[in-house]
Design a protein around this motif. Structure first.
Motif: not given
Length: 160
Positions: A60-68, A94-101, A128-130, A137-144
Motif C-alpha cells: 500500500s505504501s512504505q511503512r509510515h505514520w502521520h503527525s496530523a 469486513g476488518m478495519c484498522a485505524g491510525f491516530r495522528a 501541515m501534516d508531516d 531514511d525518508m520524510q515529508v514536511k507540510a505535505r498539504g
C-alpha cells in the motif's frame, strides 16, 4: 466555477492513479497500487476517501505514520497483511484498522497472496501534516503545502 459533482456515481468510472510519488527505489513495491480518489469526485476537502486495489505482491505504501492526519482502512476483498511496530496481522474482508495522528507506530499493508486486495482508505486532509517513514531514511514536511521527500535530516533525497 466548476460544475457541481453528481450526488452518486459508479466508482469504476473514477480514473485510478497507479503507483506512488515515492522516489526510486522506494516506489518499486507500490508500483502496481491503484487508487481511485472517491472523495475528490465530490470535491470533499475535510477528508479523503480512496478505493485502493493492491495486486498480488504489492504494498500500500512504505511503512509510515502521520503527525496530523488520522487514517482508517476497511477491507472489502482479499487478505492483506497489516504490518506495524507491533508485528503482522492478517486481515480479511469486513476488518478495519485505524491510525491516530501523531502515533509513531508506522504501518502499511502488504498483499502476500496471489489474489488482489481491495479496501477503502479514509484520511483527514491536514496541510501541515508531516509523514515519517519508519524503515527508510525518508520524510515529508507540510505535505498539504506541496511538501517534498527528503532524508530525515532534511537533506535532499535523490532517486537511487
Amino acid at each position: 466555477m466548476p460544475a457541481k459533482p453528481n450526488v452518486a456515481l459508479d466508482a469504476s468510472f473514477i480514473d485510478a492513479r497507479t503507483g506512488s510519488g515515492y522516489p526510486h527505489p522506494y516506489s518499486v513495491p507500490c508500483a502496481e497500487r491503484r487508487k481511485r480518489p472517491l472523495g475528490d469526485a465530490f470535491e470533499l476537502s475535510d477528508f479523503g476517501v480512496n478505493l485502493v486495489t493492491l495486486p498480488a505482491g504489492t504494498w500500500s505504501s512504505q511503512r509510515h505514520w502521520h503527525s496530523a492526519e488520522d487514517e482508517l482502512i476497511y477491507v472489502l476483498e482479499g487478505a492483506p497483511t497489516l504490518i506495524t511496530d507491533d508485528g503482522e496481522t492478517e486481515l480479511a474482508p469486513g476488518m478495519c484498522a485505524g491510525f491516530r495522528a501523531g502515533d509513531a507506530n508506522g504501518h502499511h499493508l502488504v498483499n502476500n497472496t496471489d489474489k488482489s486486495v481491495v479496501y477503502i482508505e479514509v484520511g483527514s486532509r491536514r496541510d501541515m501534516d508531516d509523514v515519517e517513514y519508519s524503515d527508510i531514511d525518508m520524510q515529508v514536511k507540510a505535505r498539504g503545502f506541496g511538501g517534498i521527500f527528503t532524508r530525515k535530516d532534511g537533506s535532499p533525497l535523490t532517486s537511487g
